[in-house]
Design a protein around this motif. Sequence first.
Motif, short mmCIF file in Angstrom:
data_model
loop_
_atom_site.label_atom_id
_atom_site.label_comp_id
_atom_site.label_asym_id
_atom_site.label_seq_id
_atom_site.Cartn_x
_atom_site.Cartn_y
_atom_site.Cartn_z
N GLY A 1 48.07 28.54 6.92
CA GLY A 1 47.94 28.41 5.47
C GLY A 1 46.74 29.27 5.42
O GLY A 1 45.80 29.73 4.65
N PHE A 2 45.88 30.55 5.82
CA PHE A 2 45.27 31.10 5.70
C PHE A 2 45.57 32.43 5.21
O PHE A 2 46.86 32.42 4.98
N PRO A 3 44.86 33.34 4.19
CA PRO A 3 44.93 33.77 3.70
C PRO A 3 45.13 35.41 4.40
O PRO A 3 44.66 35.59 5.50
N LYS A 4 46.10 36.15 4.18
CA LYS A 4 46.90 36.96 5.57
C LYS A 4 45.38 38.23 5.73
O LYS A 4 44.95 38.77 5.00
N VAL A 5 44.94 38.58 6.39
CA VAL A 5 43.95 39.41 7.25
C VAL A 5 44.42 40.76 8.72
O VAL A 5 44.43 39.58 9.69
N ARG A 6 44.21 41.71 8.45
CA ARG A 6 44.92 41.73 9.43
C ARG A 6 45.86 41.97 10.23
O ARG A 6 46.19 41.56 11.74
N ASP A 7 47.75 40.92 9.28
CA ASP A 7 48.28 40.63 10.34
C ASP A 7 48.17 39.40 10.97
O ASP A 7 48.74 38.24 11.04
N PHE A 8 46.72 38.88 10.40
CA PHE A 8 46.13 37.49 10.90
C PHE A 8 46.67 36.16 10.02
O PHE A 8 46.23 36.40 8.51
N LYS A 9 47.13 35.20 10.07
CA LYS A 9 47.02 34.27 8.88
C LYS A 9 46.91 33.00 9.93
O LYS A 9 47.82 31.96 8.85
N SER A 10 47.26 32.86 10.50
CA SER A 10 46.83 31.36 11.33
C SER A 10 45.86 31.55 12.82
O SER A 10 45.59 32.38 12.99
N VAL A 11 45.59 30.11 12.80
CA VAL A 11 44.99 29.95 13.54
C VAL A 11 45.18 28.99 15.30
O VAL A 11 45.99 28.10 14.66
N PHE A 12 45.42 29.72 16.39
CA PHE A 12 45.70 28.99 17.88
C PHE A 12 45.08 28.48 18.22
O PHE A 12 43.74 28.59 18.54
N VAL A 13 44.85 26.81 18.35
CA VAL A 13 43.64 25.99 18.89
C VAL A 13 43.85 25.67 20.22
O VAL A 13 44.86 24.61 20.27
N VAL A 14 42.94 26.01 20.78
CA VAL A 14 43.05 25.21 22.40
C VAL A 14 42.25 24.40 22.96
O VAL A 14 40.93 25.19 22.76
N VAL A 15 42.02 23.43 23.65
CA VAL A 15 41.45 23.10 24.11
C VAL A 15 41.35 22.52 25.31
O VAL A 15 42.66 21.86 25.47
N ASP A 16 40.10 22.37 25.69
CA ASP A 16 40.35 22.28 27.93
C ASP A 16 39.63 20.47 27.34
O ASP A 16 38.68 19.86 26.67
N ARG A 17 40.68 19.30 27.70
CA ARG A 17 40.10 17.70 28.41
C ARG A 17 39.32 17.50 28.45
O ARG A 17 38.99 16.49 28.43
N PHE A 18 38.75 17.86 29.75
CA PHE A 18 38.17 18.18 30.59
C PHE A 18 36.61 18.47 29.89
O PHE A 18 35.81 17.41 29.91
N SER A 19 36.53 19.27 30.16
CA SER A 19 35.13 19.96 29.23
C SER A 19 34.93 20.23 27.63
O SER A 19 33.76 20.42 27.08
N LYS A 20 35.79 20.17 27.10
CA LYS A 20 36.03 20.05 25.63
C LYS A 20 35.86 21.53 25.33
O LYS A 20 35.66 21.87 23.82
N TYR A 21 36.15 22.85 26.05
CA TYR A 21 35.92 23.50 25.41
C TYR A 21 37.07 24.50 24.62
O TYR A 21 37.98 23.63 24.77
N VAL A 22 36.89 24.82 24.12
CA VAL A 22 37.82 25.89 22.81
C VAL A 22 37.29 26.96 23.13
O VAL A 22 36.81 27.50 22.93
N VAL A 23 38.55 27.37 22.43
CA VAL A 23 38.98 29.02 22.15
C VAL A 23 40.16 28.99 20.96
O VAL A 23 40.86 28.19 20.83
#
Length: 286
Positions: free
Chosen positions: A49-71
């Motif tokens: 649901g993000f506004p389209k910017v440079r062909d991007f309109k979503s965010v892929f969220v990745v979270v490591d369950r052990f360290s809680k590191y996010v990408v």
Amino acid sequence: MGEDVQAYVKSCLICQMDKTERKKAAGLLQPLPILERPWENISMDFITGFPKVRDFKSVFVVVDRFSKYVVFIPAPHACPVEEAAKLLGSELKFSTANHPQTDGQTERINALLEEYLRHYVIATQKNWVDLMDIAQLCYNLQRSSAPGMSPFKLAIGEMFDEARDSLEKAARRMKKYADRDRRLLEFQVAYMLKLPERLKLHPTFHVSFLKPYHEDLDAEMVQTKRAPPLVMKQFDREIEKILDHRTMRHSRKNRRTDFLVQWKRTSEAEATWERDVTLWQFETAV
């Protein structure tokens, strides 16, 4: 007589659908197992649901369950989860639909990212892609309460034993407080239901959304019936007999059947045409 009243109320369909159970939430908390090291198990989700910017309109969220590191990865659209797992070379396990507690870690990260963007996005909302790297860095440098250190430090370090002890303590503490408002219930975690095709819903439901159905075993007992959705008509008289019927429209989507109804204590000349859905009270007669 008291037992008959209890049986009637217990098996009343409308009562079962409408009345709220004044009980604790069903099922005790089942924390996920503690991992041995970072990147053995990750959780992932898409924020759309993000506004389209440079062909991007979503965010892929990745979270490591052990360290809680996010990408945070800007994406053109919500990629199918099967394709995302294939690209990452990982085994995919689905969380329960309509039950964010199954993956509360990622849901919490999603909320934090959305809050951060609301603070720093400009009026045109065209700079959200540029904020992803800063948001990721800021989160990963903060000390996480569960492992007792920052995700960045744990992801690149070797203090796994200390972090594992902290995670186990946090899991026990979370279960202790969560189970205060829950009750033990011998059910599976989730069920897949057979739903009508008109309902555009995912068929898998967590056990906390379900409760047992009590069937009325007395076939002679008259149960209260409810009008179907969108039907705003109810009759306070009874049918004498059906004189005729007709089918309106020929396409399957718009087809409907009307019945010529003679009501009790009226003549055939006073019969009226009624749509089939409005005669929901008289299923046996129709």
